[in-house]
Motif scaffolding. Sequence first.
Motif, short mmCIF file in Angstrom:
data_model
loop_
_atom_site.label_atom_id
_atom_site.label_comp_id
_atom_site.label_asym_id
_atom_site.label_seq_id
_atom_site.Cartn_x
_atom_site.Cartn_y
_atom_site.Cartn_z
N ALA A 1 0.83 -1.21 0.00
CA ALA A 1 0.00 0.00 0.00
C ALA A 1 0.86 1.25 0.00
N ARG A 2 2.02 1.21 0.66
CA ARG A 2 2.91 2.37 0.65
C ARG A 2 3.59 2.53 -0.70
N VAL B 1 -6.31 -4.04 2.52
CA VAL B 1 -5.62 -3.81 3.78
C VAL B 1 -6.62 -3.58 4.91
N MET B 2 -7.61 -2.76 4.65
CA MET B 2 -8.61 -2.48 5.69
C MET B 2 -9.42 -3.73 6.04
N ARG B 3 -9.82 -4.47 5.01
CA ARG B 3 -10.64 -5.66 5.26
C ARG B 3 -9.86 -6.73 6.01
N ILE C 1 -8.27 -10.07 10.75
CA ILE C 1 -7.21 -10.59 11.62
C ILE C 1 -7.49 -10.21 13.07
N ALA C 2 -7.88 -8.96 13.31
CA ALA C 2 -8.15 -8.52 14.68
C ALA C 2 -9.31 -9.30 15.29
N MET C 3 -10.38 -9.51 14.52
CA MET C 3 -11.53 -10.25 15.04
C MET C 3 -11.18 -11.71 15.32
N LYS C 4 -10.39 -12.31 14.45
CA LYS C 4 -10.02 -13.72 14.65
C LYS C 4 -9.15 -13.88 15.89
N LEU C 5 -8.14 -13.02 16.05
CA LEU C 5 -7.28 -13.11 17.24
C LEU C 5 -8.06 -12.77 18.51
N MET C 6 -9.00 -11.81 18.43
CA MET C 6 -9.81 -11.46 19.59
C MET C 6 -10.70 -12.63 20.01
#
Length: 760
Positions: free
Chosen positions: A56-57, A69-71, A76-81
């Motif tokens: 993205a950069r 990237v946003m999706r 990833i955050a929801m799965k780890l949470m």
Amino acid sequence: MKIWRCVVIGLLIVMVAGCAINNKTFLNRNENFIEGQKLIEQGQFEIGLEKIQLAAREQPEDKEIRAVVMRLSDEIAMKLMFFAENNRFSGDLASAEKGYQRILNMFPANERAKEGLELIRLDRRHIAIVETAKQHLTRNNVAEAETIVRAVLQENPQQMQARQLIEQINAMMTRPEVTDLALESAFKKNVSMEFKDTDLRSVFEIMSRTAGINFVFDKDIRQETKVSIFVRKNTIEDILKLLLTTNQLAYKVLNNNTLLIYPNTPAKLKDYQELVVKSFQIAHTDVKQMVAMVRGIVKAKDIYVNEQLNLFVMRDTLEAIRLTERLVTLNDLAEPEVILDVAILEISRSDSFLLGPNFPQSLQYSWAGAVVPPTAVTGALISQFGFEGLKSFGMTNQAQIDFMQNLSTGDILANPRIRVSNREKAKIHIGEKRPFFTANVQPGINSVVTSTPTFVDLGVKLDVEPRIGLNNDVTMKVTLEVSTRISDIGGPSGAIAPLIGTRNAETILTLKDGETQVLAGLVDNRDTKSIKGLAGLLNIPGLDRLTSNQKVERAKSEIVLLITPRIVRNLPRPTNMENEYHFGTASEAGKLPVKIQRTATQSLAIAPAASGAGSMRGAAANPFAAAAEQPPADVPNPFANAANVPPSLTLQGPGNVGLDKEFSVNLRLVGAKPTVNSDVQLSYESSALELLDGGPKSGSRTLKLGQDQVLGMATQLRFKVITTSPGSTEISVQNATGENIETGESVEVTLPTPITVTIK
């Protein structure tokens, strides 16, 4: 032509080159982006996310990379949470902490991960507190352990170790409402007391000397009030509460061995009673309903309701606060939820066939117009048959034989799964919204016609309202409607409305968790048959099949509904200790019950003094006595354990009797086991007294005492003075023998002191 050919070939070359360039661009996408997606699929979230962010950069204007990237970051955050919270709920705090920290390493601003780490710290502190409560429980300090565990549950009602320990404590506690208002060891000391018509001040003085407890009295207490109490081997706490309750008094703890005694009146309660302020956060129930229950049951003094935060603040005594805590815990429960697994199958079958000859069935002719016959032969033929005025004549010149059959099948399967709370309605619609128009004509010179669409739901509509029971059964009210469009109906001004066919079913059924119910039989069966042929020949048997054309259409459709409830969450079934517990009195909610320990039968018998007056043995000089310690060996102890002392007889009667008067004498067997019987030889002077029992007047009487005897363990004898001159006489027990009817052994019985009766 050569020029045009060159132009076309050139255009083709340009197009192929452009496609090759585009294809090359498509194949040569950002390598970091492609590699990052592969790493994330393999579970290497940190490296994969770093690769995608690098892409993205490198290409900041590529919208596709930015969206991915946003999706992927959210996924990833929801799965780890999910994994971290599962570990925390299961008690694996170390793995949960690593999971939350991993989220923060990738997403430093994630608030849920920060909150999770704070909850882990709180859980560890609660676990340490619960371990302290367990140590108190091993030392049999149940009340202290209960207070500690309830403090943990107030901060986190779902704390697993605390919930397990409070169940164990509730099973052990006889009074689970005990607060921290009790005194220390001296207050738990066992004493035996006898007070008869004694001043209240003297009673408290004896208790103070015996147990080492200080009493401070309010100025409005009447200390000359007379008190009578006979209690053996009970704690000072229980005896004190009994005395205070029977004399309308209350106490306040000043320190570990000092009590303030004051009248139990509303005015004094306002002056001395300590109040507590506590806020109750309601999670699942409406705060107004909870406050209405607290006002009605606890009679709370002051309550403030904050509807915006769904909490209420209460000011009342500590006992009322503890009672409110239990009520809130029992009633603030999440609504049960169920997942309805629905399968809707629409089965349709159609069969149509067209069979038979199709002959010409019409003749066309015309008498008007100047139509010239197409040929001279045709005109001559018409004139020959006498139809000279016939200008036109036409007839189909071909016949058709139909032998067509069409079979069609259709199955529509819908499998929605919907989660619904208890007593809420779930709605499922599978189909379409078909519009029909309503025409509105506005009268006038230039009429204006407007049409308004109205939408009608077609297809399958299912409404389910579940009621979840405590025994994991689900009662459902099911309403099923199947609607289809049949045709259109024309209305005024060109308006068209659809003709809709419906099939409805409504029922109430009860299913167990995971049980499947089939609702079928909503069948639409249509069978149409049409026959056409030559008139006259159609009705002749044998020729009807040869000269007629038959069209048969059969259509059948059926709706099958399969519904399976799966309970996600149900109400916990409360234990006996939670269902029913001590409330207090009507005037004081949460007040501890007044009770004393069980005392052995006949262990507090009142024995006459040596002078013959009815008083407590060993208490002639002192109107009250407290037996907190063992008396000297030469003084008989009426509170000794009945199991270690042989049974004795007591004889009680008046000291003075008038001439020609009647009086009663009580004879009682004290301290005997239920299996012991005693034969008692009673003696009296027959010249001075007469025994009014209908027996012989010999001056002696044999009585049988025992639990299984007619007289029982005690009897009352009526005497009458028959002498005519004043004097004195004696009633005594000459002999008494005891026997254990189970073992046959003889039992020694102590004889009572004779009674001397003075006749005046």
